[in-house]
Design a protein around this motif. Sequence first.
Motif, PDB file in Angstrom:
ATOM      1  N   CYS A   1     -20.458 -22.960  16.644  1.00  0.00           N
ATOM      2  CA  CYS A   1     -20.721 -22.288  17.688  1.00  0.00           C
ATOM      3  C   CYS A   1     -22.260 -21.633  17.793  1.00  0.00           C
ATOM      4  CB  CYS A   1     -19.659 -21.196  18.038  1.00  0.00           C
ATOM      5  SG  CYS A   1     -19.551 -19.885  17.090  1.00  0.00           S
ATOM      6  N   ALA A   2     -22.837 -21.542  18.936  1.00  0.00           N
ATOM      7  CA  ALA A   2     -24.376 -20.930  19.021  1.00  0.00           C
ATOM      8  C   ALA A   2     -24.208 -19.911  20.212  1.00  0.00           C
ATOM      9  CB  ALA A   2     -25.208 -21.888  18.999  1.00  0.00           C
ATOM     10  N   ALA A   3     -25.253 -19.004  20.056  1.00  0.00           N
ATOM     11  CA  ALA A   3     -25.693 -18.095  21.182  1.00  0.00           C
ATOM     12  C   ALA A   3     -27.053 -18.024  21.568  1.00  0.00           C
ATOM     13  CB  ALA A   3     -24.884 -16.715  20.846  1.00  0.00           C
ATOM     14  N   ASP A   4     -27.425 -17.832  23.055  1.00  0.00           N
ATOM     15  CA  ASP A   4     -28.667 -17.877  23.416  1.00  0.00           C
ATOM     16  C   ASP A   4     -28.412 -16.903  24.404  1.00  0.00           C
ATOM     17  OD1 ASP A   4     -31.010 -19.497  25.396  1.00  0.00           O
ATOM     18  OD2 ASP A   4     -31.310 -18.777  23.447  1.00  0.00           O
ATOM     19  N   TYR A   5     -29.556 -15.946  24.233  1.00  0.00           N
ATOM     20  CA  TYR A   5     -29.834 -14.709  25.373  1.00  0.00           C
ATOM     21  C   TYR A   5     -30.223 -15.382  26.523  1.00  0.00           C
ATOM     22  CZ  TYR A   5     -31.169 -10.584  27.678  1.00  0.00           C
ATOM     23  OH  TYR A   5     -31.336  -9.592  28.545  1.00  0.00           O
ATOM     24  N   GLY A   6     -29.437 -14.947  27.857  1.00  0.00           N
ATOM     25  CA  GLY A   6     -29.743 -15.213  29.168  1.00  0.00           C
ATOM     26  C   GLY A   6     -29.445 -16.814  29.375  1.00  0.00           C
ATOM     27  N   VAL A   7     -30.433 -17.390  30.177  1.00  0.00           N
ATOM     28  CA  VAL A   7     -30.193 -18.686  30.480  1.00  0.00           C
ATOM     29  C   VAL A   7     -31.030 -19.610  29.782  1.00  0.00           C
ATOM     30  CG1 VAL A   7     -30.437 -20.166  32.645  1.00  0.00           C
ATOM     31  CG2 VAL A   7     -29.642 -17.737  32.731  1.00  0.00           C
ATOM     32  N   PRO A   8     -30.609 -20.538  28.870  1.00  0.00           N
ATOM     33  CA  PRO A   8     -31.533 -21.327  28.109  1.00  0.00           C
ATOM     34  C   PRO A   8     -32.064 -22.394  29.017  1.00  0.00           C
ATOM     35  CG  PRO A   8     -29.124 -21.393  27.364  1.00  0.00           C
ATOM     36  CD  PRO A   8     -29.222 -20.765  28.534  1.00  0.00           C
ATOM     37  N   ALA A   9     -33.385 -23.004  28.548  1.00  0.00           N
ATOM     38  CA  ALA A   9     -33.917 -23.859  29.479  1.00  0.00           C
ATOM     39  C   ALA A   9     -32.854 -25.281  29.594  1.00  0.00           C
ATOM     40  CB  ALA A   9     -35.492 -24.151  28.960  1.00  0.00           C
ATOM     41  N   TYR A  10     -32.694 -25.479  28.566  1.00  0.00           N
ATOM     42  CA  TYR A  10     -31.690 -26.658  28.373  1.00  0.00           C
ATOM     43  C   TYR A  10     -30.428 -26.222  27.433  1.00  0.00           C
ATOM     44  CZ  TYR A  10     -35.834 -29.141  29.943  1.00  0.00           C
ATOM     45  OH  TYR A  10     -36.984 -29.575  30.785  1.00  0.00           O
ATOM     46  N   TYR A  11     -29.239 -26.338  27.864  1.00  0.00           N
ATOM     47  CA  TYR A  11     -28.119 -25.775  27.280  1.00  0.00           C
ATOM     48  C   TYR A  11     -27.784 -26.676  26.250  1.00  0.00           C
ATOM     49  CZ  TYR A  11     -26.799 -22.461  30.666  1.00  0.00           C
ATOM     50  OH  TYR A  11     -26.844 -21.140  31.381  1.00  0.00           O
ATOM     51  N   SER A  12     -28.281 -28.139  26.221  1.00  0.00           N
ATOM     52  CA  SER A  12     -27.879 -28.994  25.218  1.00  0.00           C
ATOM     53  C   SER A  12     -28.989 -29.099  24.134  1.00  0.00           C
ATOM     54  CB  SER A  12     -27.903 -30.433  25.911  1.00  0.00           C
ATOM     55  OG  SER A  12     -29.126 -30.974  26.390  1.00  0.00           O
ATOM     56  N   ASP A  13     -30.030 -28.276  23.998  1.00  0.00           N
ATOM     57  CA  ASP A  13     -31.027 -28.318  23.215  1.00  0.00           C
ATOM     58  C   ASP A  13     -30.392 -27.282  22.043  1.00  0.00           C
ATOM     59  OD1 ASP A  13     -34.620 -27.876  22.953  1.00  0.00           O
ATOM     60  OD2 ASP A  13     -33.363 -28.252  21.441  1.00  0.00           O
ATOM     61  N   HIS A  14     -30.165 -27.556  20.822  1.00  0.00           N
ATOM     62  CA  HIS A  14     -29.974 -26.746  19.743  1.00  0.00           C
ATOM     63  C   HIS A  14     -31.020 -25.708  19.565  1.00  0.00           C
ATOM     64  CE1 HIS A  14     -32.097 -28.622  16.294  1.00  0.00           C
ATOM     65  NE2 HIS A  14     -31.958 -29.591  16.993  1.00  0.00           N
ATOM     66  N   LYS A  15     -32.233 -26.258  19.755  1.00  0.00           N
ATOM     67  CA  LYS A  15     -33.387 -25.282  19.223  1.00  0.00           C
ATOM     68  C   LYS A  15     -33.412 -23.955  20.316  1.00  0.00           C
ATOM     69  CE  LYS A  15     -36.522 -28.637  19.855  1.00  0.00           C
ATOM     70  NZ  LYS A  15     -35.552 -29.796  19.811  1.00  0.00           N
ATOM     71  N   GLN A  16     -32.531 -24.191  21.264  1.00  0.00           N
ATOM     72  CA  GLN A  16     -32.770 -23.027  22.519  1.00  0.00           C
ATOM     73  C   GLN A  16     -31.822 -21.876  21.870  1.00  0.00           C
ATOM     74  OE1 GLN A  16     -34.082 -22.915  25.752  1.00  0.00           O
ATOM     75  NE2 GLN A  16     -35.062 -24.913  24.978  1.00  0.00           N
ATOM     76  N   TYR A  17     -31.148 -22.247  20.883  1.00  0.00           N
ATOM     77  CA  TYR A  17     -30.201 -20.956  20.456  1.00  0.00           C
ATOM     78  C   TYR A  17     -30.588 -20.210  19.303  1.00  0.00           C
ATOM     79  CZ  TYR A  17     -26.907 -23.270  23.764  1.00  0.00           C
ATOM     80  OH  TYR A  17     -26.281 -23.989  24.830  1.00  0.00           O
ATOM     81  N   ASP A  18     -30.261 -18.900  19.407  1.00  0.00           N
ATOM     82  CA  ASP A  18     -30.733 -17.828  18.479  1.00  0.00           C
ATOM     83  C   ASP A  18     -29.839 -17.560  17.353  1.00  0.00           C
ATOM     84  OD1 ASP A  18     -31.608 -16.174  21.516  1.00  0.00           O
ATOM     85  OD2 ASP A  18     -33.028 -17.014  20.196  1.00  0.00           O
ATOM     86  N   TYR A  19     -28.637 -17.613  17.526  1.00  0.00           N
ATOM     87  CA  TYR A  19     -27.545 -17.376  16.632  1.00  0.00           C
ATOM     88  C   TYR A  19     -26.614 -18.285  16.450  1.00  0.00           C
ATOM     89  CZ  TYR A  19     -29.405 -12.473  18.111  1.00  0.00           C
ATOM     90  OH  TYR A  19     -30.115 -11.690  18.362  1.00  0.00           O
ATOM     91  N   TRP A  20     -26.129 -18.441  14.955  1.00  0.00           N
ATOM     92  CA  TRP A  20     -25.241 -19.697  14.829  1.00  0.00           C
ATOM     93  C   TRP A  20     -24.006 -19.221  13.940  1.00  0.00           C
ATOM     94  CZ3 TRP A  20     -25.737 -24.703  16.461  1.00  0.00           C
ATOM     95  CH2 TRP A  20     -26.770 -25.114  17.196  1.00  0.00           C
ATOM     96  N   GLY A  21     -22.938 -19.864  13.929  1.00  0.00           N
ATOM     97  CA  GLY A  21     -21.939 -19.786  13.074  1.00  0.00           C
ATOM     98  C   GLY A  21     -22.075 -20.420  11.938  1.00  0.00           C
ATOM     99  N   GLN A  22     -21.302 -20.490  10.911  1.00  0.00           N
ATOM    100  CA  GLN A  22     -21.450 -21.200   9.588  1.00  0.00           C
ATOM    101  C   GLN A  22     -20.773 -22.401   9.820  1.00  0.00           C
ATOM    102  OE1 GLN A  22     -18.792 -18.853  10.418  1.00  0.00           O
ATOM    103  NE2 GLN A  22     -16.955 -20.066   9.671  1.00  0.00           N
ATOM    104  N   GLY A  23     -19.980 -22.847  10.804  1.00  0.00           N
ATOM    105  CA  GLY A  23     -19.383 -24.019  11.086  1.00  0.00           C
ATOM    106  C   GLY A  23     -17.951 -24.305  10.371  1.00  0.00           C
ATOM    107  N   ILE A  24     -17.232 -25.034  11.125  1.00  0.00           N
ATOM    108  CA  ILE A  24     -15.872 -25.483  10.475  1.00  0.00           C
ATOM    109  C   ILE A  24     -15.648 -26.932  10.639  1.00  0.00           C
ATOM    110  CG2 ILE A  24     -14.788 -24.831  13.092  1.00  0.00           C
ATOM    111  CD1 ILE A  24     -12.388 -23.592  11.520  1.00  0.00           C
ATOM    112  N   GLN A  25     -15.012 -27.451   9.834  1.00  0.00           N
ATOM    113  CA  GLN A  25     -14.473 -28.868   9.820  1.00  0.00           C
ATOM    114  C   GLN A  25     -13.303 -29.211  10.769  1.00  0.00           C
ATOM    115  OE1 GLN A  25     -16.332 -31.234   7.689  1.00  0.00           O
ATOM    116  NE2 GLN A  25     -14.998 -32.768   9.218  1.00  0.00           N
ATOM    117  N   VAL A  26     -13.607 -30.318  11.488  1.00  0.00           N
ATOM    118  CA  VAL A  26     -12.798 -30.994  11.989  1.00  0.00           C
ATOM    119  C   VAL A  26     -12.524 -32.466  11.770  1.00  0.00           C
ATOM    120  CG1 VAL A  26     -11.806 -31.962  14.242  1.00  0.00           C
ATOM    121  CG2 VAL A  26     -12.856 -29.523  14.354  1.00  0.00           C
TER     122      VAL A  26
END
Length: 125
Positions: A96-121
Amino acid sequence: QVQLVESGGGLVQAGDSLILSCVTSGFTFSSHAMGWFRQAPEKEREFVAAISWSGGSTYYADSIKGRFAISRDDAKNTVYLRMNNLKPEDTAVYYCAADYGVPAYYSDHKQYDYWGQGIQVTVSS
């Protein structure tokens, strides 16, 4: 400090369902767009789903459209990803990831500021 903690992953069979949760802290959750990304072995990180800061708009990758649903609960500072009819090709580490406000492109991971550590599925056939 900022924390995003995913839970709810695991090993399931094809056709099963899972709900991933991402509990956050350390930032103003209600002001951030939230996204889910995934990364399979030897593949690049790919967009799965995103939800606007207001919850009024959602976005999905074509590969999971109609099977996955993203939602948020601002009272709990939590974003969810409900995954139905899972397929072996859904096997990946989900972030999961978080980006302040409105990302220019929601699908672009580079837009996001904060990230979780990840979980395996893992989805077995």
